[in-house]
Design a protein around this motif. Structure first.
Motif, PDB file in Angstrom:
ATOM      1  N   HIS A 172      29.143  11.064   0.894  1.00 16.28           N
ATOM      2  CA  HIS A 172      29.178  10.872   0.254  1.00 16.28           C
ATOM      3  C   HIS A 172      29.751   9.684  -0.442  1.00 16.28           C
ATOM      4  CE1 HIS A 172      27.449  15.849  -0.137  1.00 16.28           C
ATOM      5  NE2 HIS A 172      27.442  15.268   1.519  1.00 16.28           N
ATOM      6  N   ASP A 239      32.398  12.475   5.027  1.00 13.30           N
ATOM      7  CA  ASP A 239      33.407  12.319   2.903  1.00 13.30           C
ATOM      8  C   ASP A 239      33.530  10.769   3.159  1.00 13.30           C
ATOM      9  OD1 ASP A 239      34.419  12.007   0.493  1.00 13.30           O
ATOM     10  OD2 ASP A 239      35.708  13.740   1.124  1.00 13.30           O
ATOM     11  N   THR A 246      34.227  15.449  -3.484  1.00 14.06           N
ATOM     12  CA  THR A 246      33.504  15.312  -2.269  1.00 14.06           C
ATOM     13  C   THR A 246      33.390  15.955  -1.129  1.00 14.06           C
ATOM     14  OG1 THR A 246      34.900  12.989  -1.692  1.00 14.06           O
ATOM     15  CG2 THR A 246      32.757  12.949  -3.548  1.00 14.06           C
ATOM     16  N   SER A 247      34.471  16.347  -0.980  1.00 17.39           N
ATOM     17  CA  SER A 247      35.107  16.925   0.512  1.00 17.39           C
ATOM     18  C   SER A 247      33.769  18.190   0.978  1.00 17.39           C
ATOM     19  CB  SER A 247      36.228  17.424   1.229  1.00 17.39           C
ATOM     20  OG  SER A 247      36.877  17.657   0.261  1.00 17.39           O
ATOM     21  N   SER A 250      31.177  17.937   0.873  1.00 20.17           N
ATOM     22  CA  SER A 250      30.205  17.092   1.987  1.00 20.17           C
ATOM     23  C   SER A 250      30.038  18.781   2.950  1.00 20.17           C
ATOM     24  CB  SER A 250      31.268  16.792   2.734  1.00 20.17           C
ATOM     25  OG  SER A 250      30.917  16.309   3.987  1.00 20.17           O
TER      26      SER A 250
END
Length: 346
Positions: A172, A239, A246-247, A250
């Motif tokens: 990501h 990430d 994004t985290s 992920s």
């Protein structure tokens, strides 16, 4: 020496003449051949890193030639070509004794705890423990690109994620960290799914080994899309940006017993991001960080580079002067560059 210098967070970065560093006990001074422009430097300039004290010289990804050595240096001499991890261990604390210099209790970080490599010269503490000898065939720009993004991705993918052939890896963010992770995972034999919001970066991701690409601007549900593409979810997800979105994506895109690797820095409003902990428990997921890489692990990475399995030089898209690099650093949050930018003229 000429160095890029700032006296206030988010203030102007100017190239000035400053005093040369000195080779104190346990220290070497390196003449910088090239230094990378990394988003971590931008975080330091913004004031996001409490280790950065003003006034300051940024820069932590670099390579060069030893110019002077201090007392008690046993392994290195003037003229040696070297690089160094951006996290250097003291060699004496419990973490260092366990081989985990990257989380040293007394770590030295050029460009953060001390002045960095946006300069003609940089001083490095704990030199005997942390310097890495460069092959004669490796140019300084390529070596500089290893120091943070590539080495941290190598540790994240290979040592933390333990990625192997046939696995599916999602990445990501396709900046320098993400592109490095993509190249490394592909070299390990994984099928890589790359995610970003920029088509140019996704095109480069495909060039570097990604099999599938997803543009988060046009895909409403990234975790579901990855689970569909992978037939159940990624074995390992990285990430590489460092944001709440994004985290979360992920972790959410993993298959059962998958691994999330956090490499992108989480700062400001993102420092305490939401985690789908219900999914972590139900699917026995692992959440791991990657914070640099020990100097003794560089040999494995360099061996893969010298045998052609990895080609970090492909990530280098721009080579700029020190003054141009200072300007680019202040504008880094605009995400205008693709790949890695290296300063190679001082």
């Amino acid at each position: 020496m000429r160095a890029a210098f700032f006296t206030e967070y988010q203030g102007p970065i100017e190239v000035r003449k400053l005093d040369d560093p000195t080779p104190e006990n346990g220290r070497v001074v390196i003449k910088v051949g090239a230094t990378g422009l990394c988003r971590s430097d931008w975080h330091g300039w913004m004031g996001h890193d409490s280790d950065v004290k003003l006034p300051h010289v940024p820069g932590h990804e670099f390579a060069g030639t030893i110019e002077a050595v201090g007392k008690d240096i046993k392994r290195w001499k003037v003229g040696d070509r070297v690089t160094v991890p951006f996290v250097s261990g003291c060699g004496h604390c419990p973490e260092c004794h366990s081989g985990n210099h990257q989380v040293c209790d007394h770590q030295f970080q050029p460009g953060f705890t001390h002045w960095g490599s946006f300069a003609e010269y940089v001083a490095i503490d704990y030199a005997d423990t942390n310097l890495v000898r460069l092959p004669d065939e490796m140019d300084f720009a390529t070596a500089a690109s290893l120091g943070c993004r590539f080495a941290t991705s190598f540790r994240g993918v290979i040592d933390q994620g333990k990625v192997s052939a046939g696995q599916i890896v999602a990445v990501h963010g396709c900046g320098g960290v993400g592109l490095s992770a993509i190249m490394i995972a592909a070299a390990a034999g994984a099928r890589v799914i790359a995610v970003d919001i920029d088509d140019a970066k996704l095109d480069l991701a495909r060039e570097l080994g990604a099999i599938d690409i997803l543009n988060a601007k046009t895909c409403d549900d990234i975790p579901s899309a990855i689970r569909d593409l992978s037939g159940g979810g990624a074995h390992v997800s990285v990430d590489a940006l460092g944001s709440a979105i994004t985290s979360f994506n992920s972790v959410s895109c993993l298959r059962k017993r998958g691994k999330h690797i956090q490499i992108g820095l989480m700062t400001g409003d993102h420092a305490h991001a939401r985690v789908p902990m219900d999914r972590v428990v139900a699917h026995e997921l692992e959440i791991l960080g990657s914070h640099g890489m020990q100097a003794f692990r560089y040999d494995a990475m360099i061996d893969m580079i010298m045998t052609g399995k990895l080609a970090p030089q492909k990530l280098i898209r721009d080579r700029v002067t020190l003054a141009e690099g200072a300007t680019a650093l202040m504008n880094m949050d605009n995400f205008v560059s693709t790949g890695v930018t290296v300063i190679d003229r001082f």
